[in-house]
Design a protein around this motif. Structure first.
Motif, PDB file in Angstrom:
ATOM      1  N   SER A 388       0.830  -1.214   0.000  1.00 37.80           N
ATOM      2  CA  SER A 388       0.000   0.000   0.000  1.00 37.80           C
ATOM      3  C   SER A 388       0.858   1.255   0.000  1.00 37.80           C
ATOM      4  O   SER A 388       0.584   2.207  -0.728  1.00 37.80           O
ATOM      5  N   ALA A 389       1.899   1.254   0.821  1.00 36.74           N
ATOM      6  CA  ALA A 389       2.763   2.433   0.900  1.00 36.74           C
ATOM      7  C   ALA A 389       3.492   2.686  -0.411  1.00 36.74           C
ATOM      8  O   ALA A 389       3.568   3.819  -0.897  1.00 36.74           O
ATOM      9  N   VAL A 390       4.027   1.617  -1.004  1.00 36.89           N
ATOM     10  CA  VAL A 390       4.771   1.769  -2.253  1.00 36.89           C
ATOM     11  C   VAL A 390       3.832   2.135  -3.396  1.00 36.89           C
ATOM     12  O   VAL A 390       4.199   2.927  -4.282  1.00 36.89           O
ATOM     13  N   THR A 391       2.630   1.604  -3.389  1.00 34.07           N
ATOM     14  CA  THR A 391       1.645   1.980  -4.408  1.00 34.07           C
ATOM     15  C   THR A 391       1.324   3.470  -4.316  1.00 34.07           C
ATOM     16  O   THR A 391       1.186   4.160  -5.335  1.00 34.07           O
ATOM     17  N   HIS A 392       1.192   3.960  -3.095  1.00 33.36           N
ATOM     18  CA  HIS A 392       0.941   5.390  -2.889  1.00 33.36           C
ATOM     19  C   HIS A 392       2.095   6.230  -3.432  1.00 33.36           C
ATOM     20  O   HIS A 392       1.878   7.241  -4.111  1.00 33.36           O
ATOM     21  N   VAL A 393       3.320   5.817  -3.154  1.00 34.24           N
ATOM     22  CA  VAL A 393       4.489   6.530  -3.687  1.00 34.24           C
ATOM     23  C   VAL A 393       4.470   6.512  -5.207  1.00 34.24           C
ATOM     24  O   VAL A 393       4.733   7.533  -5.868  1.00 34.24           O
ATOM     25  N   SER A 394       4.140   5.361  -5.791  1.00 38.00           N
ATOM     26  CA  SER A 394       4.071   5.235  -7.246  1.00 38.00           C
ATOM     27  C   SER A 394       3.001   6.147  -7.830  1.00 38.00           C
ATOM     28  O   SER A 394       3.215   6.785  -8.878  1.00 38.00           O
ATOM     29  N   ASP A 395       1.842   6.240  -7.174  1.00 39.04           N
ATOM     30  CA  ASP A 395       0.770   7.135  -7.643  1.00 39.04           C
ATOM     31  C   ASP A 395       1.257   8.580  -7.713  1.00 39.04           C
ATOM     32  O   ASP A 395       1.052   9.278  -8.713  1.00 39.04           O
ATOM     33  N   GLN A 396       1.886   9.034  -6.629  1.00 36.77           N
ATOM     34  CA  GLN A 396       2.334  10.420  -6.575  1.00 36.77           C
ATOM     35  C   GLN A 396       3.462  10.684  -7.571  1.00 36.77           C
ATOM     36  O   GLN A 396       3.550  11.758  -8.164  1.00 36.77           O
ATOM     37  N   LEU A 397       4.300   9.697  -7.758  1.00 38.82           N
ATOM     38  CA  LEU A 397       5.408   9.843  -8.698  1.00 38.82           C
ATOM     39  C   LEU A 397       4.888   9.967 -10.124  1.00 38.82           C
ATOM     40  O   LEU A 397       5.370  10.803 -10.908  1.00 38.82           O
ATOM     41  N   ARG A 398       3.894   9.181 -10.466  1.00 33.57           N
ATOM     42  CA  ARG A 398       3.317   9.263 -11.814  1.00 33.57           C
ATOM     43  C   ARG A 398       2.621  10.604 -12.030  1.00 33.57           C
ATOM     44  O   ARG A 398       2.657  11.162 -13.143  1.00 33.57           O
ATOM     45  N   LEU A 399       1.959  11.124 -10.999  1.00 33.74           N
ATOM     46  CA  LEU A 399       1.343  12.454 -11.121  1.00 33.74           C
ATOM     47  C   LEU A 399       2.395  13.508 -11.434  1.00 33.74           C
ATOM     48  O   LEU A 399       2.195  14.376 -12.296  1.00 33.74           O
ATOM     49  N   ALA A 400       3.526  13.456 -10.723  1.00 32.83           N
ATOM     50  CA  ALA A 400       4.587  14.442 -10.933  1.00 32.83           C
ATOM     51  C   ALA A 400       5.217  14.290 -12.311  1.00 32.83           C
ATOM     52  O   ALA A 400       5.474  15.286 -13.006  1.00 32.83           O
ATOM     53  N   LEU A 401       5.477  13.052 -12.735  1.00 37.48           N
ATOM     54  CA  LEU A 401       6.059  12.825 -14.055  1.00 37.48           C
ATOM     55  C   LEU A 401       5.117  13.284 -15.160  1.00 37.48           C
ATOM     56  O   LEU A 401       5.558  13.864 -16.172  1.00 37.48           O
ATOM     57  N   ALA A 402       3.824  13.043 -14.976  1.00 37.39           N
ATOM     58  CA  ALA A 402       2.851  13.479 -15.979  1.00 37.39           C
ATOM     59  C   ALA A 402       2.801  14.999 -16.054  1.00 37.39           C
ATOM     60  O   ALA A 402       2.697  15.579 -17.145  1.00 37.39           O
ATOM     61  N   ALA A 403       2.886  15.663 -14.882  1.00 36.01           N
ATOM     62  CA  ALA A 403       2.870  17.131 -14.873  1.00 36.01           C
ATOM     63  C   ALA A 403       4.101  17.698 -15.579  1.00 36.01           C
ATOM     64  O   ALA A 403       4.009  18.662 -16.350  1.00 36.01           O
ATOM     65  N   CYS A 404       5.252  17.095 -15.332  1.00 33.73           N
ATOM     66  CA  CYS A 404       6.476  17.551 -16.014  1.00 33.73           C
ATOM     67  C   CYS A 404       6.395  17.285 -17.507  1.00 33.73           C
ATOM     68  O   CYS A 404       6.781  18.131 -18.328  1.00 33.73           O
ATOM     69  N   ASP A 405       5.878  16.120 -17.876  1.00 39.04           N
ATOM     70  CA  ASP A 405       5.791  15.748 -19.278  1.00 39.04           C
ATOM     71  C   ASP A 405       4.831  16.650 -20.046  1.00 39.04           C
ATOM     72  O   ASP A 405       5.051  16.959 -21.227  1.00 39.04           O
ATOM     73  N   ALA A 406       3.773  17.097 -19.364  1.00 38.88           N
ATOM     74  CA  ALA A 406       2.770  17.952 -20.013  1.00 38.88           C
ATOM     75  C   ALA A 406       3.147  19.424 -19.988  1.00 38.88           C
ATOM     76  O   ALA A 406       2.420  20.256 -20.520  1.00 38.88           O
ATOM     77  N   GLY A 407       4.267  19.754 -19.325  1.00 37.53           N
ATOM     78  CA  GLY A 407       4.679  21.151 -19.243  1.00 37.53           C
ATOM     79  C   GLY A 407       3.931  21.936 -18.200  1.00 37.53           C
ATOM     80  O   GLY A 407       3.976  23.171 -18.195  1.00 37.53           O
ATOM     81  N   ALA A 408       3.221  21.215 -17.299  1.00 38.53           N
ATOM     82  CA  ALA A 408       2.474  21.905 -16.250  1.00 38.53           C
ATOM     83  C   ALA A 408       3.385  22.440 -15.161  1.00 38.53           C
ATOM     84  O   ALA A 408       2.955  23.237 -14.326  1.00 38.53           O
ATOM     85  N   VAL A 409       4.635  21.987 -15.143  1.00 40.53           N
ATOM     86  CA  VAL A 409       5.615  22.456 -14.173  1.00 40.53           C
ATOM     87  C   VAL A 409       6.695  23.214 -14.919  1.00 40.53           C
ATOM     88  O   VAL A 409       7.301  22.678 -15.854  1.00 40.53           O
ATOM     89  N   GLU A 410       6.936  24.442 -14.539  1.00 40.47           N
ATOM     90  CA  GLU A 410       7.926  25.263 -15.223  1.00 40.47           C
ATOM     91  C   GLU A 410       9.305  24.620 -15.149  1.00 40.47           C
ATOM     92  O   GLU A 410       9.783  24.249 -14.083  1.00 40.47           O
ATOM     93  N   GLY A 411       9.948  24.478 -16.294  1.00 41.27           N
ATOM     94  CA  GLY A 411      11.298  23.916 -16.338  1.00 41.27           C
ATOM     95  C   GLY A 411      11.330  22.411 -16.443  1.00 41.27           C
ATOM     96  O   GLY A 411      12.398  21.822 -16.543  1.00 41.27           O
TER      97      GLY A 411
END
Length: 536
Positions: A388-411
């Motif tokens: 459960s803990a690692v799945t939660h970490v994976s969820d948040q990591l994918r959200l961050a990677l998707a935001a970076c990939d979509a340009g939603a995060v500057e830089g």
């Protein structure tokens, strides 16, 4: 009656002593701050050699890093010429967490040993005279611990007549990856998972605004959750049973069973600590011993008993929980994945949360018919929690990677150079596998620094300062505020805030009386000056 009067007298003496200590500390801090301002201001230095000091929590670290420019690629490389690290897990184990005042006293005792080690084994031709700057962790961390490191750094910089560089502890963790992989380029995404912090940081450049925290924990850190769950399932008893030793043997060192086992607030999942020269033995030996042996690398108390040769049977709480989980059925105990599903206010938010999952584990352990002394039961709970803990970490990591990939995060738009996982929990194989799977989905390479660079250490402090001194970016050295000495709260990428200590009880009353007296004296002086002018 006599006993009551004696008690009141003791309380009064204690209050006066605390007030006097507050005056002394205020005076010392102010004096040190004034002395730090008189030091040479840090400026660009080509390929600097830096001595770093780390005292943010319960690890005392002193290290020297010598840098050079790589012949191919032109990037900065670092060589660790001296490294001293003294952990205090044995000191805090019986308290169930880090005791700040005890940690501060240990820093006071350990820092001279570390500095002596740096002098005697610097690996530099000219000794400490070849050091270009002194770096110190100025925050975030425990104020009473940061104070000792800052004082030692100021005194050493004065003696060596070199600049003082104040380093953000979290930025040092982030930049530690570039010591092991100097060719790594900005921007890169960092998962920092330890006993004290769990966050995702986008590293874009050095200095102000160069680090963006994409998500952090709302409550417990991942390492803290691992440690607390390990105690709940009595992981120490199972480690002792695996080793064929008596779980109730009084010779057991540190944590192990139930709530009596202790893990420092900064305890993460580290590797097994080999038996080395202890700080007590080093202090008793004085200058006659080889201080290079005084290195106890991982945080947190050892799990399980110690044999007569001094080696710990098992590793640390988080690592021991991982081993126990490997034998368990993760489907046997249903546990929730934090921030997933439902309609809570934090559902779907870019943040970490482990308190609810930890509480769910405790409820399961306390349920009727559940006996965590049975290895199969404990292993199943451990496996379910870890998933459960690692799945939660994976969820948040994918959200961050998707935001970076979509340009939603500057830089961060489609240009991440790497995904770095660091911190004590980075040693967990399930966490590493989840990080690798998430990174593969977005085509980002994964890098994990050696475990030695993941936990708190002075090498990362020296290296962060070396990177900033070598950089040609004007903002690289602009984040430290010279109106403050240290800052217990300091977000990466922000300017260092001024720390105003909160006083309580007799200390607060004493401070209020001092301020009132100062204000009255100023008013009297102003009135006297006005009378003199009118008399003329």
């Amino acid at each position: 009656m006599r006993r009551a009067l004696a008690s009141r007298g003791h309380a009064a003496r204690l209050a006066r002593g605390l007030a006097g200590s507050a005056d002394a500390l205020t005076h010392v801090d102010t004096a040190l701050l004034d002395r730090s301002r008189k030091l040479a201001p840090p400026g660009p230095v080509r390929c600097p050699t830096v001595l770093g000091i780390e005292t943010s929590c319960d690890d005392t670290g002193v290290a020297i890093v010598r840098s050079r420019t790589a012949s191919a690629g032109g990037f900065l490389e670092g060589e660790v010429t001296s490294d001293f690290l003294a952990s205090q897990f044995d000191l805090h184990a019986t308290y169930g967490g880090v005791v700040p005042r005890l940690a501060a006293r240990a820093h006071e005792a350990n820092l001279p040993l570390g500095l002596r080690h740096a002098e005697t084994s610097s690996g530099l031709a000219g000794g400490l005279a070849d050091v270009d700057a002194v770096a110190v962790t100025a925050g975030p961390g425990l104020a009473i611990c940061l104070r000792h490191g800052f004082a030692a750094a100021v005194q050493l910089a004065e003696r060596l007549r070199v600049p003082l560089v104040k380093v953000n502890h979290l930025e040092a963790h982030v930049l530690a990856a570039t010591l092991a992989a100097p060719e790594m380029r900005f921007p890169f995404l960092v998962l920092l998972a330890s006993g004290g912090h769990t966050m995702l940081v986008l590293a874009k450049s050095l200095g102000l605004g160069g680090f963006t925290v994409l998500s952090t924990t709302l409550d417990d850190s991942l390492g803290e959750a691992f440690d607390k769950v390990a105690r709940a399932v009595r992981v120490g008893d199972h480690c002792a049973a695996d080793a064929g030793l008596n779980a109730d043997d009084p010779s057991r060192a540190g944590a192990g069973s139930g709530a009596d086992s202790g893990a420092g607030a900064g305890a993460g999942s580290g590797a097994t600590v080999a038996r080395t020269l202890t700080m007590a033995e080093a202090a008793a030996a004085g200058g006659e011993c080889d201080l290079r042996g005084v290195v106890e690398t991982s945080k947190g108390p050892p799990v399980g008993p110690s044999r007569e040769d001094g080696e710990t049977v098992a590793g640390h709480l988080g690592a021991a929980l991982e081993r126990l989980a490997a034998d368990g059925d993760a489907d046997a105990v249903p546990l929730p994945v934090p921030l997933r599903g439902g309609g809570g206010k934090h559902r779907g938010r870019a943040a970490f949360s482990f308190a609810g999952l930890k509480s769910a584990v405790v409820r399961v352990c306390e349920s009727p018919g559940v006996d965590v002394r049975e290895r199969e039961v404990a292993a199943a709970i451990a496996a379910s929690f870890q998933r459960s803990a690692v799945t939660h970490v994976s969820d948040q990591l994918r959200l961050a990677l998707a935001a970076c990939d979509a340009g939603a995060v500057e830089g961060g738009a489609a240009s991440l150079g790497a995904l770095v996982v660091c911190g004590g929990v980075a040693a967990n194989s399930s966490v590493r596998a989840a990080v690798a799977a998430a990174a593969a989905q977005f085509g980002v390479p994964v890098f994990a620094p050696p475990p030695r660079l993941c936990t708190d250490n002075a090498v990362m402090v020296a290296w962060a300062a070396a990177r900033k001194l070598h950089s040609s970016e004007p903002a690289a050295l602009a984040d430290a505020c010279w109106e403050a000495d240290f800052s217990p709260r300091w977000a990466p990428g922000d300017r260092q805030p001024v720390y105003v200590p909160k006083l309580r009880g007799p200390l607060r009353d004493q401070a209020a009386r001092r301020e009132a007296a100062a204000a009255a004296a100023a008013a009297a002086a102003a009135a006297e000056a006005a009378d003199d002018r009118s008399a003329r």
